[in-house]
Scaffold this active site. Structure first.
Site, mmCIF file in Angstrom:
data_model
loop_
_atom_site.group_PDB
_atom_site.id
_atom_site.type_symbol
_atom_site.label_atom_id
_atom_site.label_comp_id
_atom_site.label_asym_id
_atom_site.label_seq_id
_atom_site.Cartn_x
_atom_site.Cartn_y
_atom_site.Cartn_z
ATOM 1 N N CYS A 2 0.849 -1.197 0.000
ATOM 2 C CA CYS A 2 0.000 0.000 0.000
ATOM 3 C C CYS A 2 0.882 1.244 0.000
ATOM 4 O O CYS A 2 2.068 1.189 0.259
ATOM 5 C CB CYS A 2 -0.857 -0.004 1.256
ATOM 6 S SG CYS A 2 -1.733 -1.544 1.476
ATOM 7 N N ARG A 28 3.269 1.583 -7.208
ATOM 8 C CA ARG A 28 3.324 0.457 -6.250
ATOM 9 C C ARG A 28 2.128 -0.466 -6.426
ATOM 10 O O ARG A 28 2.052 -1.515 -5.800
ATOM 11 C CB ARG A 28 3.351 1.001 -4.819
ATOM 12 C CG ARG A 28 4.547 1.870 -4.514
ATOM 13 C CD ARG A 28 4.318 2.660 -3.235
ATOM 14 N NE ARG A 28 4.390 1.818 -2.063
ATOM 15 C CZ ARG A 28 5.443 1.764 -1.248
ATOM 16 N NH1 ARG A 28 6.481 2.541 -1.494
ATOM 17 N NH2 ARG A 28 5.469 0.983 -0.213
ATOM 18 N N TRP A 76 -3.466 -2.118 -1.521
ATOM 19 C CA TRP A 76 -3.233 -3.344 -2.278
ATOM 20 C C TRP A 76 -3.779 -4.445 -1.374
ATOM 21 O O TRP A 76 -3.212 -4.726 -0.330
ATOM 22 C CB TRP A 76 -1.733 -3.528 -2.517
ATOM 23 C CG TRP A 76 -1.371 -4.755 -3.272
ATOM 24 C CD1 TRP A 76 -1.227 -6.015 -2.774
ATOM 25 C CD2 TRP A 76 -1.091 -4.876 -4.676
ATOM 26 N NE1 TRP A 76 -0.888 -6.902 -3.758
ATOM 27 C CE2 TRP A 76 -0.797 -6.234 -4.939
ATOM 28 C CE3 TRP A 76 -1.080 -3.985 -5.729
ATOM 29 C CZ2 TRP A 76 -0.485 -6.700 -6.216
ATOM 30 C CZ3 TRP A 76 -0.750 -4.439 -7.004
ATOM 31 C CH2 TRP A 76 -0.471 -5.779 -7.224
ATOM 32 N N ASN A 100 -0.323 0.572 6.398
ATOM 33 C CA ASN A 100 0.305 -0.335 5.435
ATOM 34 C C ASN A 100 0.968 -1.427 6.267
ATOM 35 O O ASN A 100 1.640 -1.138 7.242
ATOM 36 C CB ASN A 100 1.356 0.419 4.609
ATOM 37 C CG ASN A 100 2.011 -0.500 3.578
ATOM 38 O OD1 ASN A 100 1.525 -1.611 3.334
ATOM 39 N ND2 ASN A 100 3.108 -0.073 3.009
ATOM 40 N N GLY A 101 0.724 -2.692 5.896
ATOM 41 C CA GLY A 101 1.317 -3.796 6.648
ATOM 42 C C GLY A 101 0.239 -4.814 6.995
ATOM 43 O O GLY A 101 -0.818 -4.834 6.386
ATOM 44 N N GLU A 469 13.885 -22.252 -13.840
ATOM 45 C CA GLU A 469 13.595 -20.837 -13.585
ATOM 46 C C GLU A 469 14.829 -19.975 -13.856
ATOM 47 O O GLU A 469 14.737 -18.907 -14.470
ATOM 48 C CB GLU A 469 13.109 -20.660 -12.147
ATOM 49 C CG GLU A 469 12.876 -19.228 -11.708
ATOM 50 C CD GLU A 469 11.890 -18.451 -12.580
ATOM 51 O OE1 GLU A 469 11.158 -19.073 -13.378
ATOM 52 O OE2 GLU A 469 11.877 -17.208 -12.485
ATOM 53 N N LYS A 473 14.951 -16.929 -16.509
ATOM 54 C CA LYS A 473 15.385 -15.562 -16.138
ATOM 55 C C LYS A 473 16.443 -15.076 -17.138
ATOM 56 O O LYS A 473 16.391 -13.973 -17.638
ATOM 57 C CB LYS A 473 15.998 -15.544 -14.724
ATOM 58 C CG LYS A 473 15.033 -15.508 -13.581
ATOM 59 C CD LYS A 473 14.230 -14.249 -13.441
ATOM 60 C CE LYS A 473 12.848 -14.215 -13.991
ATOM 61 N NZ LYS A 473 11.882 -15.208 -13.989
ATOM 62 N N GLU A 476 14.993 -14.503 -20.763
ATOM 63 C CA GLU A 476 14.020 -13.423 -21.020
ATOM 64 C C GLU A 476 14.617 -12.028 -20.868
ATOM 65 O O GLU A 476 14.043 -11.070 -21.375
ATOM 66 C CB GLU A 476 12.769 -13.590 -20.162
ATOM 67 C CG GLU A 476 12.937 -13.546 -18.681
ATOM 68 C CD GLU A 476 11.595 -13.746 -17.982
ATOM 69 O OE1 GLU A 476 10.545 -13.458 -18.546
ATOM 70 O OE2 GLU A 476 11.613 -14.191 -16.821
ATOM 71 N N HIS A 492 21.963 -38.547 -20.872
ATOM 72 C CA HIS A 492 21.062 -39.161 -21.868
ATOM 73 C C HIS A 492 20.933 -38.296 -23.108
ATOM 74 O O HIS A 492 19.847 -38.148 -23.663
ATOM 75 C CB HIS A 492 19.685 -39.397 -21.223
ATOM 76 C CG HIS A 492 19.745 -40.324 -20.058
ATOM 77 N ND1 HIS A 492 19.823 -41.688 -20.192
ATOM 78 C CD2 HIS A 492 19.815 -40.066 -18.716
ATOM 79 C CE1 HIS A 492 19.921 -42.244 -18.990
ATOM 80 N NE2 HIS A 492 19.907 -41.283 -18.080
ATOM 81 N N LYS A 588 4.073 -8.117 -19.180
ATOM 82 C CA LYS A 588 4.038 -8.523 -17.771
ATOM 83 C C LYS A 588 2.890 -9.517 -17.532
ATOM 84 O O LYS A 588 2.995 -10.397 -16.722
ATOM 85 C CB LYS A 588 3.874 -7.311 -16.851
ATOM 86 C CG LYS A 588 3.920 -7.649 -15.366
ATOM 87 C CD LYS A 588 5.216 -8.326 -14.964
ATOM 88 C CE LYS A 588 5.208 -8.830 -13.541
ATOM 89 N NZ LYS A 588 6.344 -9.730 -13.254
HETATM 90 C C1 AGP Z 1 8.174 -14.652 -15.693
HETATM 91 O O1 AGP Z 1 9.474 -14.089 -15.547
HETATM 92 C C2 AGP Z 1 7.580 -14.355 -17.024
HETATM 93 N N1 AGP Z 1 7.388 -12.958 -17.144
HETATM 94 C C3 AGP Z 1 6.374 -15.196 -17.401
HETATM 95 O O2 AGP Z 1 6.860 -16.494 -17.637
HETATM 96 C C4 AGP Z 1 5.242 -15.305 -16.371
HETATM 97 O O3 AGP Z 1 5.678 -16.046 -15.268
HETATM 98 C C5 AGP Z 1 4.067 -16.046 -17.028
HETATM 99 O O4 AGP Z 1 3.620 -15.269 -18.113
HETATM 100 C C6 AGP Z 1 2.908 -16.306 -16.064
HETATM 101 O O5 AGP Z 1 2.403 -15.091 -15.599
HETATM 102 P P1 AGP Z 1 1.434 -15.110 -14.313
HETATM 103 O O6 AGP Z 1 2.248 -15.616 -13.179
HETATM 104 O O7 AGP Z 1 1.016 -13.682 -14.147
HETATM 105 O O8 AGP Z 1 0.290 -16.007 -14.617
#
Ligand code: AGP
Length: 593
Positions: A2, A28, A76, A100-101, A469, A473, A476, A492, A588
């Site tokens: 928040c 935020r 939030w 906030n908290g 993951e 990272k 992307e 394999h 996003k």
């Molecule tokens: C994560 O770094 C990516 N931006 C992407 O893979 C993301 O995790 C995926 O699109 C799922 O999004 P969500 O968690 O909002 O559902």
């Protein structure tokens, strides 16, 4: 997270300062907002769901010239849906509060109060407890102090009251709060941005500091002692302020993880057990197995969660990529709990998969970061990750909070579990803390990984999803090719790629299958692959070695290594000159198929 703003003075229109301040906090993230002003003994309040323009519309006829006290808030949601009643400020009979908290013991306090509660929030107990203390004869500051002393959890609080007009009470513990000042004016905010252009100097409140400001003084306290505020000049760059002094939102969000995870655990990871106020054990009564469904980073969190749910809760668990699940004509049973994981709560594939599960009569649970999102509104139950808004397209704090929630869920569903699980869980803030020396080392190391014909990230067990993951990272934000792979699978086929230009980032936890992973890495090293080992123990065959703090639990090594992989990907991307926060081709929230 928040946002909070506050004002005491008479040199400007108070409403105008509050609304402009809240606008500076929009980054935020929020789902509702409100302001309250106390002037000449009159309390004025406006609250609205949705964007600030709704609030501006609602209070356009509110006049606030002249001396007074004002508070404002962007919410939030963590307790209670985003509604006008749940929006702050919360009101008593003659007082208003913004917060906030998370107040961990709000239920106990609420039971002791006979006040007319109107919201589902934890915050509302603050103003009613304050007024009860007043009614019991305490003077305003004593009543405020007694209120703060009763609260458990985290808070940044501003309170104004007719019982002491022309005064703002404040308190800070676990959530940020700043006092700013200029000639005959006092400002408050939860971050620098709203103060720029107004305050000349600022005091960053420490945890445990509280007090009040009025026309005469700033009466600042810590514990039972008065404590002189230490004012310092204010930075003047808003962009810099919004990123909290970091180079990118992603970097800020990596550093935030240690604090944010505290919010995720709060009120849930208790001394002896796990509690979810959003859930009841009856909901899981006839569940025989679990299916997790997600995309991208959330899918990797789901894969990790599956190991934990099987190992700790002894419930069979499978994981699906949502875009595959939608078209595979899955066989579904109503004895299956369907868990969807999503930071945004708007990912089209995950949302459609959830609809399929609902249509098939499955019980559904969402692990999500955005309350009132499409997925949250559709799922039977939701556990919010409480990561606050995540601006960086590459997910960091949303991922680690998702894994922490799944770990807690596995313990919540377990018949019983070893107390070392809870001890480790409560140690998460330390495991996620960024070590500056380590970050410096990764900055230097990143120059070696700007070319080559690709990366393998390898790990075993829960470190295999973490390897996936780490590879995502890197892909992307650096646009370099990387692949996560089970360490035991390299022989394999993929080992055919081994050569000095193939960089292998090997996750080598000491607390889980270390010798197995070590032999896999030795096989790669013997074929001249360039090895970067991530471990708490030196590994002589590594060309590069990233040392993490020794931990006594695999999950703590997991979270420490998460930070390493996030920072490594970011530093490589920065060296390559990429836009870390807005990588090419990505959004996003992927709200299309
Ligand atoms: C994560 O770094 C990516 N931006 C992407 O893979 C993301 O995790 C995926 O699109 C799922 O999004 P969500 O968690 O909002 O559902």
């Amino acid at each position: 997270m928040c946002g909070i703003v506050g004002y005491l003075g008479g040199k400007r229109d108070i409403k105008d300062f509050l609304l402009k301040g809240l606008k500076e906090l929009e980054y935020r993230g929020y789902d509702s907002a409100g302001i309250a002003v106390l002037q000449n003994g009159e309390l004025k309040i406006c609250k609205a769901v949705g964007k600030l323009k709704n609030l501006e519309e609602k209070c356009k006829n509110v006049k606030t010239e002249g001396f007074g006290a004002g508070i404002g808030h962007t919410r939030w949601a963590t307790h209670g849906k985003p509604t006008e009643l749940n929006a702050h400020p919360h009101l008593g009979e003659f007082s208003y509060v913004v917060h906030n908290g998370i107040i961990e013991n709000f239920k106990e306090i609420k039971e002791e109060l006979e006040a007319p509660f109107v919201s589902q929030t934890d915050t509302e107990v603050i103003v009613h407890l304050f007024e009860k203390n007043l009614q019991q004869g305490l003077k305003p500051f004593e009543a405020f102090k007694a209120t703060i002393e009763k609260l458990k959890g985290s808070y940044a609080i501003l309170l104004i009251t007719k019982a002491m007009p022309d005064t703002v009470f404040y308190a800070k513990k676990g959530s940020p709060l700043i006092i700013g000042r200029a000639e005959e004016e006092i400002f408050f905010a939860s971050s620098d941005a709203p103060l720029i252009g107004y305050a000349k100097e600022v005091h960053y409140l420490d945890d445990g500091e509280f007090g009040y400001v009025d026309k005469e003084e700033i009466s600042n306290w810590k514990e039972r002692e008065k404590k002189e505020p230490l004012f310092q000049p204010l930075t003047l760059n808003k962009e810099f302020a919004q990123k909290g002094g970091f180079r990118f939102f992603m970097e800020k969000e990596i550093y935030e993880q240690s604090d944010v995870i505290t919010q995720t655990l709060m009120g849930r990871a208790k001394d002896e057990a796990i509690e979810f106020e959003e859930l009841e054990h009856g909901f899981f009564e006839d569940i025989q197995n679990i299916k997790i469904c997600a995309c991208g980073t959330s899918y990797h969190a789901g894969l990790t969660g599956a190991y934990l749910l099987e190992r700790l809760a002894k419930i069979p668990c499978s994981v699906e990529i949502a875009s595959e699940f939608r078209y595979k004509e899955p066989l579904l049973s109503d004895k299956t709990l369907f868990i969807v994981i999503s930071q945004s709560g708007e990912t089209a594939d995950t949302l459609e998969a959830l609809k399929m599960a609902k249509e098939a009569g499955l019980k559904t649970l969402a692990v999500c970061n955005v309350d009132n999102s499409s997925i949250v509104r559709l799922a039977d139950r939701t556990i919010l990750t409480r990561a606050g808004i995540e601006k960086g397209v590459a997910s960091t704090k949303a991922f680690t909070t998702q894994v922490a929630v799944l770990w807690m869920l596995a313990l919540y569903l377990a018949e019983n579990f070893d107390k070392k699980e809870l001890e480790a869980l409560l140690h998460l803030p330390q495991a996620l803390k960024v070590d500056d020396a380590l970050h410096e080392r990764l900055k230097r190391l990143s120059k070696r990984y700007l070319h080559g014909h690709g990366f393998f990230f390898i790990g075993r067990d829960i470190f295999y999803p973490l390897a996936l993951e780490g590879a995502l990272k890197l892909k992307e934000i650096s646009y370099l090719h990387a692949e996560g792979y089970p360490a035991g699978e390299m022989k394999h086929g993929p080992i055919a790629l081994a050569d000095p230009e193939l960089f292998t980032i090997a996750l080598m936890p000491k607390t889980l299958l270390y010798d197995k992973v070590k032999s896999n890495v030795e096989e790669l090293s013997a074929r001249d692959s360039t090895i970067c080992a991530v471990s708490s123990e030196e590994f002589e065959l590594a060309d590069d070695f990233i040392k993490i703090e020794p931990q006594n639990h695999p999950m703590l090594e997991y979270f420490s290594m998460s930070v390493v992989l996030q920072l490594l990907a970011m530093e490589i991307a920065i060296r390559l000159g990429n836009d870390v926060d807005m990588p090419r081709n990505l959004a996003k929230s992927v709200t299309v198929e």
